[in-house]
Design an enzyme around this catalytic site. Structure first.
Site, PDB file in Angstrom:
ATOM      1  N   ASP A 273      72.466 -23.304  25.946  1.00 20.85           N
ATOM      2  CA  ASP A 273      73.416 -24.188  25.275  1.00 20.85           C
ATOM      3  C   ASP A 273      74.463 -23.396  24.490  1.00 20.85           C
ATOM      4  OD1 ASP A 273      72.132 -26.496  26.083  1.00 20.85           O
ATOM      5  OD2 ASP A 273      70.746 -26.468  24.381  1.00 20.85           O
TER       6      ASP A 273
ATOM      7  N   ASP B 110      71.505 -33.699  24.107  1.00 19.92           N
ATOM      8  CA  ASP B 110      70.431 -33.329  25.000  1.00 19.92           C
ATOM      9  C   ASP B 110      69.551 -34.547  25.201  1.00 19.92           C
ATOM     10  OD1 ASP B 110      70.157 -31.008  26.210  1.00 19.92           O
ATOM     11  OD2 ASP B 110      69.071 -29.981  24.604  1.00 19.92           O
TER      12      ASP B 110
ATOM     13  N   PHE C  47      43.164 -27.780  30.873  1.00 27.57           N
ATOM     14  CA  PHE C  47      44.272 -27.421  31.754  1.00 27.57           C
ATOM     15  C   PHE C  47      44.410 -25.914  31.772  1.00 27.57           C
ATOM     16  CE2 PHE C  47      48.685 -26.362  32.497  1.00 27.57           C
ATOM     17  CZ  PHE C  47      48.979 -27.147  33.587  1.00 27.57           C
TER      18      PHE C  47
END
Lengths: 562, 685
Positions: free
Chosen positions: B527, B313, B382
Site C-alpha cells: 500500500d 481496504d 491445524f
C-alpha cells in the site's frame, strides 16, 4: 411617484434584457472569435498590431501582462501631461487658453489615465478643443479598455487550468477599443447629436439677451458618448451632465444613464460565458442589481422627503434643491445613484445640495469600493475580490478549505483580494485624516460643520475609488488637493490592478476541482446574501465613524433645525 | 481515575496553563499572533498613560484608564491561557511518552541470526540498518522490522491498548515500535530509523505542539485578520482626526483620548478569533489523539475535511476480516442436518474465529449443541503440512479443510469424492466465500461456506459519507465477482478488484488528476506507494514500517473506519475557525454603537441618537465594551477546544445554520452582554 417607480422598473428591465446580447458579443471579442463587424474592423486591428510590433499570438504570464499595462498607462500619462502643459502652443485653441499649471496638469493627467475623471479644472474655461479630443477623450477610451483588459485577464485566470498565461494585454486593449468602445461610442454620439448635443470647432458664441452671455462651443458629442460608455464621467463643461449641451433632453438623460451601466452589467454575462457558468454570471449581476436598487430606493426616498423645518414654515412639496428639475426627482435619482455605483462620476444633479441622507447614499455607493457594478472592468474585479473573501469565510463555516469556481482559495488569493478591497478604504482614512487636521486641507472647505467633513471624505472616496464625482462645495483646485488626490487616484487604481493581474496568474496555475455534493454553490441565494453582508459589513466597519460624524450628524442637526 | 484525582489533575493543568499564559506575554512569543501582539501594545500604551495620569493628573477619570488597562491585559492573558490550556493535555501525554523512551539497552547483533554474538549498547547509539536481538521481557529499543521470529508485543506505551499483539517476520505485521515490550518469544529486529527520528520522537513533538506549523489555511485566515486589524488602526487614527475637526466646528468638547482610541481599537480588532485560533488548531489535533490517531501533519487533518474520495481496504474496514460460517451445503446423498452435525463435531475444540462461527451457526440454525465434550476427544490442530483440522472421538475421525487438501486426504485413505463436490466448491468461491470441506472418516459429508461478514453499521456510515459528498471505493484482492457482491452489500460506490500495488497507485493518481482529494487507508508494504501519493494517508499502527512511513496519519488502534472520524474532525476544525471569525466580526457592529456615541458625546450630544443601548455614562459604556470583549474569550474557549457542533448535511444548509447561530448570535450577543455588564458596573459606581 408611481410613474417614477414605473420608470425605474422599465429601466432595469431593459438593462437586464441587454445584458445577454452585449455580454455574448463581448465574449466573442475577448476570445478572439469572429463577430458581425470583424470584416470592417479586422484589417484595422491587424494594422495596429503590425505598426506597434505586437505579436497577437504571444500569450503573457502575469508579470508581462502587468508590466505592459503599467507601461501603456505611463505612456498615456506622459502624453496627456505634456499636452496639458503645452496646449497654448498647439492648434484648435480658439479661446487661446494657457497651458495647465504643473499641479493641475499632473492631477488631470492622472485623473484621466485612471478612469477617475476627477476634474479640478473647469473644461470650458481652461481646456482647448485639442486637449479635450486628443487628450481627455482618447484617455477615456484607453483607461476604460485598460480596466476591461485587467478584468478579462482575471476571468481567464479563473477559467484556465494549470496554465501560466492569462492573455495578451495589447490584444485585449486593441480589441476592446475597436470592437466594443468605438462602435458603441459612434452610434451613441450620433444619437446625442440628433438630440441637440453640439459637435463643432466654433469659437465661443456671444448672445445678447437681457445681458450678453458667452456660450462655450466645442466637439462635445464625441466626448460625451465615451464619457458614459467607459464609465469615465469627465464632463466637457464644468456643469457636466446638467449642462444642456451635454444632456439636452429627458431621452438623452435616461440613455446616458443607461450607457453608464450597460458595459459593467453586461460584463457579468461575459464572465459567466467565458467561465462556462452563466448561472454564476447572473448571480453576480442580480447581487449587484439588488444592492443598487436597495440603496437607490433609500436615495429616492430621501430625495422626495422634505425638510420638516421648512415644512414648519408652511412651505409644502418636496425638497428640490440640487435636483435636475428638467428631469425630475426620478431622473436625478437614477442618474445620481448609477453614476456613483458605477465608476462613472458624471453628474446631472448637484450631489452637494442633496439632503444629507441622499448624498450619503451616493457616498456609500462609492465607499462600497465599486463592487456595485463599478467602473468598466474594475467594478467586476473588485466584486471578485469580495467574493473570494466571502467564499473563504463561508468555506470555513461549512468545513471545507475554500474554493471558488473550482479553484482553491489560498494565502496568495487572500492577500490579493484584501489588497483589492481594502486599498481604497485605507487611502480614504489616511488622507481624510490629513486633510481634516491641516490648514491646507481645511482652507478649501466652503461649508463648515459636518457637511464640510462630508465634502472632504467624499473627495478622497471618489478619487481613491476612481469615481470622479464630487460634493462640489470643496475647492479642490489647490496644490494640497491636487497632489493628495493625485496620490489617491494613482494608488487606488494601480495597486489593486496589479494585485488583480497577479491573482489572475496565481489562479491560472491552479488545478480545477470539479464541484461535488460538499461544494458550496456560489450562485444561489444563501451565498449571495452572505456576499452582500460581507460587502456592507466591510464598508460599515471601515467608515462607521466617518459617516456618523459626517452626513448622519448633518441629518440630525438639520432635522433639529441647527 | 477517581473523581478526586481527576480534579487534582485538572487543577494542576489549570495552574501550569496559567503560568504558561503569563510567560507567553513575552512579545517574542506573541509575535506569532500579530493581532494579539497589537492588543498587548495597546495595553502597554494605556498602562503608561495610567501612570502618566497618576503623576500629572488628567481630564478623564483615572479609574477609567486603570480599569481599561487591566482588562486589556486580561484580554491578552485570556488568549494566552486558551492556547496554553489546549497545549497542556498534549504536553502531559508527551511526558508519559518520553518516560518510555529513556534508558533502553539494546542487544546489537553482529549478524542477523539468533546464534550470533551481541554487545549491549544504549538505544541512542542505534543506527539505521543495525540488527538487534529482543528477548522476552525486553523493551524494543527502536523502530524496526522483525526479520526473524515472531513475538507477542505489548504496545500500550504507544497505543494505550493493553492487549498484546503479534509481530512476526514477513507479511504485514512486521513493524515494531521503539519503547514497546516483548512479552513472549525472541525476535531479531532490523532498525529502520536513526536516533531522534523514531516514531516515538515524531509523536512526542507532534503532541507537544513544538513542531506544529501553521497550515496554509490558517495562514490565509490570519492574513484576513491582520488586514482587518490594520484597517482598524487607521479607523482609530481617522476617528481622532474627525474629532479634532468636529471640535473646531462645534466649538466645544474635548478630543478623544488615547485610552478611548485604544479601547475602540481593541474592541474592533478581531480579538476573539485571533485569541482562539492557536487553541482551535492544537485542540483539533488533541481530539484526534484522544481517538488514538496521530496526525503527523496538521495539513493532512484539514485536507481530510475536503476529501472527495475514500479508498478503503476491504478486509478489516468493510468486512470484519474474520470469515464466518453462513451455510452448510451437503454433498452426495447427505442431508443438511448431517452436514451440520459433522461440521460441528469437527469444530468442537477449534478456538479460531472460523471454528467458533461454525459452532454458532450449527446451534442457531439447526439447534445442535454439546453441553460437554465427549470423553476420548483428541484435538487435531491445524498444521501447515496437512492444512486440515478436526477431532478424533473414539475411533472416528472428523476433519475439515480446504477442498484440495481434503481431496488428497480422502483419496489417500481410499474414500470417494462425490461428483457434485467440485460444483459446490466452485459456486462458493465464485461468490466470494471460502469453501471448507467436511469429512467423517473416509466420507465427504458436505461443504461449509465461510464468508466475509460486513461490519455492523458500515452501510449507514457510507450513506453518511455520500451525504457529505464523499465517494467510497473498496480495494480488494478478490476477484471482480466477489468484489462486486461485497461492494453491493456494503453500499460502496465503486470497487477495485484484484488490486496490485501499481493499480492502487494508479487509482489514487487518476482521482487526483480529476482534481479530487483522495484519502486512503492501508497497512501493507504494497500500500505504501499509494499511501505516499494520497492527500490523506492513514496507516494502521499494526502495519508495516513502509506503510507507516508513507502515511501522514497513524491510527494507533488500527481501526480503518477511523478515517471517518478524521474527516469529521478536519471539518470541525475549519468550521470552528469560520464560526468564530464570523462571530468576532459581527460583534463589531454593536461595539461601534457603544463606543462612537460615548466617544463623541462631549462634541456633539446630538449623536446620542446612536446610543441605542441607552448607556448614560460614556466611560462606563466603553469599559463595558472592553470587558465584554475580554470575557468572551474564556467563554468561548470551551467551544474552541471542543469544536463546533457538526452533523453531515448539505453545504448550503450548513452555511445558513452557522450563519444564523454565529453571525446572528455575534450580532445580538454584545448588545445584551455589554448592557448587562454596564448594569452590573453601575451598581459600583
Amino acid at each position: 411617484m408611481l410613474l417614477d417607480i414605473l420608470q425605474f422598473l422599465i429601466f432595469f428591465a431593459l438593462l437586464t434584457l441587454c445584458v445577454k446580447p452585449l455580454g455574448l458579443y463581448m465574449t466573442k471579442v475577448f476570445q478572439g472569435e469572429k463577430t458581425s463587424i470583424s470584416k470592417i474592423i479586422s484589417p484595422i486591428e491587424l494594422l495596429v498590431y503590425r505598426l506597434s510590433f505586437v505579436d497577437p499570438d504571444n500569450q503573457m504570464e502575469w508579470k508581462e501582462y502587468a508590466i505592459s499595462m503599467l507601461l501603456f498607462n505611463l505612456m498615456g500619462f506622459i502624453f496627456l501631461f505634456l499636452l496639458l502643459l503645452t496646449q497654448q502652443l498647439l492648434p484648435l485653441n480658439p479661446e487661446h487658453f494657457q497651458g495647465f499649471s504643473f499641479d493641475i496638469a499632473l492631477n488631470s493627467a492622472i485623473s484621466f489615465i485612471t478612469n477617475t475623471n476627477w476634474q479640478a479644472y473647469s473644461g470650458e474655461s481652461s481646456a482647448s478643443y485639442l486637449t479635450q479630443m486628443l487628450g481627455f477623450a482618447v484617455q477615456n477610451f484607453l483607461s476604460a479598455a485598460t480596466g476591461i483588459a485587467i478584468l478579462v485577464a482575471l476571468i481567464r485566470g479563473f477559467a484556465s487550468r494549470e496554465s501560466k498565461v492569462i492573455g495578451n494585454f495589447w490584444v485585449d486593449i486593441t480589441r476592446t477599443t475597436f470592437y466594443i468602445l468605438l462602435p458603441l461610442s459612434i452610434i451613441f454620439a450620433i444619437f446625442l447629436i440628433s438630440q441637440g448635443v453640439i459637435q463643432n470647432f466654433n469659437n465661443y458664441q456671444i448672445v445678447h439677451f437681457i445681458s450678453s452671455q458667452i456660450i462655450p462651443m466645442g466637439p462635445v458629442a464625441s466626448q460625451e458618448a465615451i464619457k458614459f460608455i467607459g464609465t469615465n464621467g469627465g464632463g466637457f463643461f464644468n456643469a457636466n451632465s446638467s449642462h444642456p449641451y451635454e444632456n439636452p433632453t429627458p431621452l438623452t438623460n435616461i440613455l446616458e444613464t443607461f450607457m453608464m451601466i450597460l458595459i459593467p452589467a453586461s460584463l457579468t454575462y461575459t464572465f459567466g460565458r467565458m467561465q462556462k457558468n452563466t448561472k454564476q454570471g447572473w448571480a453576480i449581476y442580480f447581487t449587484m442589481l439588488f444592492l443598487l436598487i436597495s440603496f437607490m430606493g433609500i436615495q429616492y426616498w430621501a430625495n422626495i422627503s422634505s425638510n420638516h423645518i421648512v415644512s414648519l414654515l408652511g412651505i409644502s412639496g418636496h425638497y428640490i434643491e440640487g435636483q435636475e428639475i428638467r428631469f425630475g426627482v426620478a431622473g436625478s435619482t437614477l442618474f445620481s445613484s448609477i453614476t456613483t455605483a458605477t465608476g462613472c462620476g458624471a453628474v446631472n444633479a448637484m450631489l452637494d445640495s442633496l439632503l444629507p441622507i441622499g448624498s450619503m447614499i451616493s457616498m456609500i455607493f462609492i465607499l462600497s469600493g465599486e463592487a456595485i457594478f463599478g467602473g468598466v472592468g474594475s467594478g467586476l474585479y473588485t466584486m471578485f475580490a469580495f467574493i473570494i473573501i466571502a467564499v473563504f469565510v463561508a468555506g470555513l463555516m461549512i468545513g471545507r478549505t475554500p474554493e471558488f469556481l473550482g479553484k482553491k482559495i489560498e494565502v496568495k488569493e487572500m492577500w490579493m483580494s484584501i489588497i483589492i478591497v481594502l486599498t481604497s478604504g485605507i487611502l480614504i482614512l489616511i488622507f481624510t485624516s490629513i486633510a481634516l487636521t491641516t490648514k491646507e486641507g481645511l482652507s478649501s472647505i466652503l461649508n463648515p460643520g459636518p457637511h464640510g467633513l462630508s465634502e472632504i471624505l467624499y473627495a478622497y472616496a471618489s478619487t481613491a475609488n476612481n469615481n470622479g464625482s464630487a460634493l462640489a462645495g470643496l475647492n479642490a483646485n489647490t496644490l494640497f488637493y491636487n497632489i493628495t488626490t493625485s496620490i489617491t487616484m494613482l494608488v487606488g487604481r494601480y495597486v489593486p490592478a496589479v494585485a488583480v493581474i497577479y491573482m489572475a496568474g496565481s489562479l491560472a496555475g491552479k488545478k480545477y476541482i470539479p464541484p461535488s455534493v460538499g461544494t458550496l454553490p456560489t450562485n444561489r441565494v444563501p451565498f449571495i446574501i452572505w456576499l452582500m453582508l460581507i460587502i456592507i459589513i466591510v464598508g460599515a466597519l471601515t467608515f462607521f465613524s466617518a459617516l456618523a460624524l459626517g452626513p448622519f450628524l448633518e441629518n440630525i442637526l438639520m432635522q433639529r433645525g441647527f | 481515575m477517581s473523581a478526586k484525582k481527576s480534579d487534582l489533575y485538572s487543577i494542576e493543568i489549570f495552574k501550569t496553563s496559567l503560568i504558561n499564559s503569563l510567560k507567553k506575554l513575552n512579545p517574542k512569543e506573541l509575535i506569532s499572533n500579530p493581532v494579539m501582539l497589537s492588543v498587548e501594545i495597546g495595553s502597554i500604551l494605556t498602562t503608561l498613560e495610567f501612570i502618566r495620569q497618576i503623576i500629572f493628573g488628567s481630564s478623564i477619570p483615572i479609574w477609567f484608564t486603570g480599569w481599561v488597562s487591566i482588562w486589556l491585559w486580561f484580554t491578552v492573558i485570556f488568549s494566552n491561557f486558551a492556547e496554553a490550556f489546549s497545549e497542556s493535555r498534549g504536553k502531559a501525554r508527551a511526558e508519559s511518552l518520553k518516560k518510555s523512551k529513556t534508558q533502553i539497552m539494546a542487544k546489537k547483533l553482529e549478524k542477523a541470526s539468533f546464534d550470533s554474538k551481541f554487545e549491549v549498547i544504549p538505544s541512542t547509539q542505534l543506527k539505521k540498518g543495525d540488527f538487534i536481538l529482543v528477548e522476552q521481557d525486553d523493551l524494543i529499543p527502536g523502530d524496526g522490522e522483525v526479520i526473524s521470529g515472531a513475538a507477542l508485543v505489548n504496545e500500550s506505551a504507544v497505543t494505550g491498548e493493553s492487549a498484546p499483539v503479534v509481530r512476526e517476520a514477513g507479511g504485514d505485521r512486521s513493524a515494531v515500535t521503539g519503547g514497546t515490550l516483548v512479552i513472549s518469544n525472541n525476535i531479531i529486529v532490523k532498525i529502520t530509523s536513526n536516533p531522534g527520528e523514531t516514531f516515538l520522537d515524531r509523536m512526542i513533538s507532534m503532541v507537544e505542539g513544538a513542531k506544529r506549523r501553521k497550515t496554509p489555511n490558517e495562514v490565509a485566515l490570519e492574513v484576513l485578520l491582520i488586514a482587518l486589524t490594520l484597517v482598524f488602526i487607521f479607523v482609530v487614527i481617522n476617528l481622532k482626526a474627525l474629532s479634532i475637526y468636529s471640535i473646531n466646528s462645534s466649538g466645544h468638547g474635548s478630543p478623544i483620548s488615547l485610552v478611548i482610541l485604544v479601547a475602540l481599537f481593541v474592541c474592533l480588532a478581531p480579538t476573539t478569533i485571533a485569541a482562539l485560533l492557536p487553541a482551535i488548531g492544537i485542540a483539533g489535533m488533541d481530539r484526534l489523539f484522544r481517538k488514538n490517531v496521530v496526525a503527523l501533519s496538521g495539513k493532512a487533518v484539514e485536507a481530510a475535511g475536503d476529501v472527495n474520495v475514500l479508498l478503503l481496504d476491504k478486509t478489516g474496514t468493510i468486512t470484519l476480516g474474520n470469515r464466518q460460517a453462513v451455510e452448510f451445503i451437503p454433498s452426495g446423498s447427505h442431508t443438511k442436518e448431517e452436514c451440520a452435525q459433522i461440521a460441528l463435531m469437527s469444530s468442537l475444540t477449534d478456538e479460531t474465529p472460523e471454528g467458533r462461527s461454525i459452532v454458532v451457526l450449527a446451534k442457531e440454525k439447526y439447534n445442535l449443541r454439546f453441553h460437554e465434550l465427549p470423553a476420548n476427544t483428541e484435538t487435531i490442530p491445524f498444521s501447515a503440512k496437512t492444512r486440515m483440522s478436526g477431532v478424533n472421538i473414539d475411533s472416528h475421525k472428523y476433519r475439515k479443510g480446504s477442498a484440495d487438501a481434503i481431496s488428497e486426504y480422502i483419496s489417500q485413505i481410499g474414500g470417494k469424492i462425490p461428483e457434485n463436490l467440485e460444483e459446490i466448491v466452485m459456486e462458493i468461491s465464485k461468490l466470494g466465500g471460502t469453501p471448507l470441506v467436511v469429512t467423517y472418516d473416509n466420507d465427504i459429508v458436505g461443504v461449509i461456506n465461510l464468508k466475509d461478514i460486513l461490519k455492523t453499521g458500515i452501510k449507514e456510515r457510507f450513506e453518511q459519507l455520500r451525504k457529505m459528498g464523499i465517494k467510497t471505493v473498496m480495494i480488494t484482492g478478490d476477484n471482480p465477482l466477489t468484489a462486486a457482491t461485497i461492494a453491493a452489500e456494503a453500499g460502496v460506490d465503486d470497487f477495485l478488484a484484484q488490486a496490485k500495488p501499481e493499480d492502487k497507485l494508479r487509482l489514487v493518481k487518476e482521482y487526483q488528476q480529476q482534481g479530487l482529494m483522495v484519502a486512503m487507508t492501508g497497512d501493507g508494504t504494497n500500500d505504501a506507494p499509494a499511501l505516499a501519493q494520497a492527500d490523506v494517508a492513514v496507516a494502521m499502527n499494526t502495519g508495516t514500517q513502509a506503510a507507516r512511513e508513507a502515511a501522514n496519519v497513524i491510527d494507533l488502534d488500527s481501526n480503518p473506519t477511523k478515517l471517518l472520524d478524521i474527516v469529521d474532525i478536519g471539518k470541525q476544525l475549519l468550521m470552528t475557525r469560520g464560526a468564530l471569525t464570523t462571530f468576532s466580526i459581527s460583534n463589531d457592529i454593536a461595539k461601534y454603537f457603544v463606543i462612537i456615541p460615548a466617544a463623541v458625546i462631549s462634541i456633539y450630544p446630538q449623536l446620542n441618537a446612536l446610543n441605542i443601548m441607552q448607556l448614560a455614562n460614556p466611560f462606563l459604556a466603553i469599559l463595558s465594551a472592553v470587558i465584554f470583549n475580554a470575557i468572551v474569550i474564556p467563554l468561548l474557549t470551551p467551544l474552541a477546544l471542543r469544536g463546533v457542533w457538526y452533523r453531515p448535511m448539505k453545504a448550503e444548509n450548513l452555511l445558513i445554520y452557522n450563519l444564523l447561530i454565529y453571525g446572528g448570535g455575534g450580532l445580538i450577543a454584545p448588545f445584551i452582554g455589554i448592557k448587562l455588564i454596564y448594569l452590573a458596573l453601575s451598581i459600583f459606581i
